[in-house]
Design a protein around this motif. Structure first.
Motif, PDB file in Angstrom:
ATOM      1  N   ARG A   1     -36.460  -1.335 -14.748  1.00 12.58           N
ATOM      2  CA  ARG A   1     -35.338  -0.735 -14.017  1.00 12.58           C
ATOM      3  C   ARG A   1     -34.515   0.222 -14.882  1.00 12.58           C
ATOM      4  O   ARG A   1     -33.366   0.506 -14.574  1.00 12.58           O
ATOM      5  N   HIS A   2     -35.092   0.698 -15.960  1.00 14.88           N
ATOM      6  CA  HIS A   2     -34.406   1.623 -16.875  1.00 14.88           C
ATOM      7  C   HIS A   2     -33.085   1.046 -17.366  1.00 14.88           C
ATOM      8  O   HIS A   2     -32.038   1.688 -17.298  1.00 14.88           O
ATOM      9  N   ARG A   3     -33.149  -0.179 -17.857  1.00 14.62           N
ATOM     10  CA  ARG A   3     -31.939  -0.783 -18.408  1.00 14.62           C
ATOM     11  C   ARG A   3     -32.315  -1.848 -19.440  1.00 14.62           C
ATOM     12  O   ARG A   3     -33.400  -2.429 -19.388  1.00 14.62           O
TER      13      ARG A   3
ATOM     14  N   ALA B   1     -28.541  11.695 -24.211  1.00 12.25           N
ATOM     15  CA  ALA B   1     -28.399  12.304 -22.888  1.00 12.25           C
ATOM     16  C   ALA B   1     -29.680  12.039 -22.106  1.00 12.25           C
ATOM     17  O   ALA B   1     -30.556  12.869 -22.042  1.00 12.25           O
ATOM     18  N   ASP B   2     -29.806  10.880 -21.576  1.00  9.03           N
ATOM     19  CA  ASP B   2     -31.012  10.512 -20.870  1.00  9.03           C
ATOM     20  C   ASP B   2     -30.630  10.110 -19.451  1.00  9.03           C
ATOM     21  O   ASP B   2     -29.518   9.712 -19.183  1.00  9.03           O
ATOM     22  N   SER B   3     -31.578  10.209 -18.561  1.00  9.19           N
ATOM     23  CA  SER B   3     -31.269   9.854 -17.186  1.00  9.19           C
ATOM     24  C   SER B   3     -31.263   8.339 -17.012  1.00  9.19           C
ATOM     25  O   SER B   3     -32.036   7.641 -17.637  1.00  9.19           O
ATOM     26  N   GLN B   4     -30.381   7.878 -16.182  1.00 13.87           N
ATOM     27  CA  GLN B   4     -30.356   6.454 -15.821  1.00 13.87           C
ATOM     28  C   GLN B   4     -31.179   6.312 -14.573  1.00 13.87           C
ATOM     29  O   GLN B   4     -30.702   6.553 -13.477  1.00 13.87           O
TER      30      GLN B   4
ATOM     31  N   TYR C   1     -36.423   2.860 -26.036  1.00 10.44           N
ATOM     32  CA  TYR C   1     -35.139   2.371 -25.517  1.00 10.44           C
ATOM     33  C   TYR C   1     -34.620   3.320 -24.443  1.00 10.44           C
ATOM     34  O   TYR C   1     -34.388   4.500 -24.729  1.00 10.44           O
ATOM     35  N   PRO C   2     -34.411   2.846 -23.204  1.00 13.52           N
ATOM     36  CA  PRO C   2     -33.867   3.721 -22.161  1.00 13.52           C
ATOM     37  C   PRO C   2     -32.513   4.287 -22.587  1.00 13.52           C
ATOM     38  O   PRO C   2     -31.685   3.563 -23.145  1.00 13.52           O
ATOM     39  N   SER C   3     -32.335   5.558 -22.364  1.00 14.09           N
ATOM     40  CA  SER C   3     -31.111   6.284 -22.727  1.00 14.09           C
ATOM     41  C   SER C   3     -30.839   6.232 -24.233  1.00 14.09           C
ATOM     42  O   SER C   3     -29.744   6.543 -24.667  1.00 14.09           O
ATOM     43  N   GLY C   4     -31.818   5.824 -25.005  1.00 13.20           N
ATOM     44  CA  GLY C   4     -31.650   5.757 -26.462  1.00 13.20           C
ATOM     45  C   GLY C   4     -30.713   4.647 -26.915  1.00 13.20           C
ATOM     46  O   GLY C   4     -30.363   4.567 -28.086  1.00 13.20           O
TER      47      GLY C   4
ATOM     48  N   PHE D   1     -43.045  11.429 -23.708  1.00 14.21           N
ATOM     49  CA  PHE D   1     -42.211  11.779 -22.551  1.00 14.21           C
ATOM     50  C   PHE D   1     -41.512  10.513 -22.069  1.00 14.21           C
ATOM     51  O   PHE D   1     -42.151   9.480 -21.920  1.00 14.21           O
ATOM     52  N   ASP D   2     -40.237  10.617 -21.792  1.00 12.44           N
ATOM     53  CA  ASP D   2     -39.500   9.466 -21.268  1.00 12.44           C
ATOM     54  C   ASP D   2     -39.470   9.503 -19.733  1.00 12.44           C
ATOM     55  O   ASP D   2     -39.377  10.587 -19.145  1.00 12.44           O
ATOM     56  N   ASP D   3     -39.512   8.352 -19.139  1.00 10.02           N
ATOM     57  CA  ASP D   3     -39.282   8.129 -17.702  1.00 10.02           C
ATOM     58  C   ASP D   3     -40.520   8.265 -16.821  1.00 10.02           C
ATOM     59  O   ASP D   3     -40.772   7.437 -15.989  1.00 10.02           O
ATOM     60  N   GLY D   4     -41.275   9.354 -16.970  1.00  9.64           N
ATOM     61  CA  GLY D   4     -42.466   9.535 -16.132  1.00  9.64           C
ATOM     62  C   GLY D   4     -42.148  10.066 -14.755  1.00  9.64           C
ATOM     63  O   GLY D   4     -42.550   9.497 -13.734  1.00  9.64           O
TER      64      GLY D   4
ATOM     65  N   LEU E   1     -44.119   1.245 -22.480  1.00  8.41           N
ATOM     66  CA  LEU E   1     -42.964   0.548 -21.891  1.00  8.41           C
ATOM     67  C   LEU E   1     -41.642   1.324 -21.991  1.00  8.41           C
ATOM     68  O   LEU E   1     -41.328   1.928 -23.015  1.00  8.41           O
ATOM     69  N   HIS E   2     -40.875   1.245 -20.900  1.00  2.78           N
ATOM     70  CA  HIS E   2     -39.542   1.881 -20.875  1.00  2.78           C
ATOM     71  C   HIS E   2     -38.580   1.060 -20.002  1.00  2.78           C
ATOM     72  O   HIS E   2     -37.600   1.592 -19.502  1.00  2.78           O
ATOM     73  N   THR E   3     -38.927  -0.205 -19.812  1.00  7.29           N
ATOM     74  CA  THR E   3     -38.283  -1.184 -18.915  1.00  7.29           C
ATOM     75  C   THR E   3     -38.574  -0.843 -17.443  1.00  7.29           C
ATOM     76  O   THR E   3     -38.819   0.309 -17.101  1.00  7.29           O
TER      77      THR E   3
HETATM   78 ZN   LIG Z   1     -35.403   7.057 -19.881  1.00  4.36          ZN
END
Ligand SMILES: [Zn+2]
Length: 361
Positions: free
Chosen positions: A240-242, A357-360, A275-278, A97-100, A236-238
């Protein structure tokens, strides 16, 4: 039209026994299917953004399909280690799952627990101590909720005087104006929440109700700690999502994210990354390696094989638009051959970038 042809082709492949043959092949056994999910709807998020959000009933169907397909659902770390040892069990799958977001806690986790399936959450951590929805996502959601509406003569700071929400172009324009205002004025998180609340008021929506329901919020620290203690793997997903293309800033994202995860999920090794947003660049690979990251996943469609670079592992991004047959085709491995081909990067000198198509967050 293409979708109908593809569905027909998949049905024919299933009826002719190709699904069964591929599923039980050595080729499939040497590959790992990493499933990628984002959010599970708390109310109408799956209608607002079906590429990111899924109804929990559909997710439950997916888990039933994993069971019916006799898939070996493995913890991500074990699965990746076994992939490179060429020691995977038949029909191996890892769930990520991405983001949490909070909806993982409320909707996805109970279903995973009931099925006894392990899962990894790639947790972005900046918003974990912030008990409000992610600003641009909640604005987008509220504008969508009032689709069909046109309002003129608005006199509210930061909100466009005219809102034309009848078509998606108008809603996107309104969202860009709101986000642009927040950036220009360098609004604090608190001020952004106030702006979102003013927008809700203009749209005649109950903002406090959305906040109370935890729509588009990340999990809080105590929720992460609880799930970690119950066996959910946080990675890990960074922070600040960047992923800045500057080594110093990139490394800071990894370290801040890891520090926070260690604080919340005691003993968490956090050596796997998404990687955030792929979005990825090959420059990231040595930076990740130096930080002790042993695997990284993209949103490129595919089954991971021993030939893949461990820091560029493909995933199957499951969405509301995928049919049960489509999902099954990916469990068997057939889906790889009927979807668009992914690029495979081998030369370290080339550059790669993909946008999912991922959330920022
Ligand atoms: Zn994400």
């Amino acid at each position: 039209m293409l979708r109908t042809i593809r569905r027909g082709a998949l049905q024919a492949l299933k009826s002719s026994g190709v699904f069964e043959l591929t599923k039980n092949s050595k080729w499939r056994q040497q590959r790992l299917l990493i499933l990628c999910y984002h959010g599970m709807a708390l109310e109408e998020e799956h209608k607002w953004m079906p590429s990111l959000y899924m109804h929990p009933e559909l997710f439950e169907q997916r888990l039933n399909a994993l069971r019916a397909g006799e898939c070996s659902v493995l913890p991500l770390g074990d699965a990746i280690a076994r992939l490179y040892r060429n020691d995977l069990p038949p029909k191996s799958v890892a769930i990520t799952f991405d983001d949490g977001t909070y909806d993982f806690y409320a909707q996805a986790y109970p279903l995973l627990k009931a099925h006894g399936f392990p899962a990894t959450v790639y947790q972005t951590t900046y918003y974990c101590d912030y008990h409000e929805p992610v600003f641009h996502l909640i604005c987008s959601y509220m504008l969508w909720k009032r689709r069909g509406l046109g309002i003129k003569g608005i006199q509210s700071s930061g909100i466009p005087e005219t809102l034309d929400l009848r078509a998606s172009a108008g809603r996107t324009q309104a969202l860009n104006q709101l986000v642009g205002f927040a950036e220009r004025e360098k609004l604090s998180e608190e001020q952004k929440s106030q702006l979102a609340a003013r927008l809700a008021s203009v749209l005649d929506l109950d903002y406090s109700d959305l906040v109370r329901k935890r729509i588009l919020q990340l999990m809080h620290r105590e929720e992460i700690a609880q799930l970690a203690s119950e066996g959910i793997d946080f990675q890990l997903h960074t922070h600040r999502h960047r992923t800045p293309l500057d080594e110093r800033l990139f490394v800071r994202e990894i370290r801040d994210n890891r520090r926070k995860l260690l604080e919340l999920a005691e003993g968490s090794a956090s050596s796997h990354f998404c990687y955030p947003s792929g979005v990825y660049h090959l420059e990231f690979l040595p930076w990740l390696g130096k930080e002790g990251v042993v695997s990284a996943t993209t949103c490129e469609p595919g089954l991971a094989s021993i030939e893949d670079h461990p820091l560029l592992l493909p995933r199957f991004v499951d969405t509301s638009a995928r049919t049960p047959l489509d999902f099954e085709s990916w469990l068997t491995g057939v889906g790889v051959f009927t979807s668009r081909r992914r690029r495979r990067y081998k030369a370290p000198s080339s550059t790669g970038r993909t946008q999912a198509a991922d959330s920022q967050l």
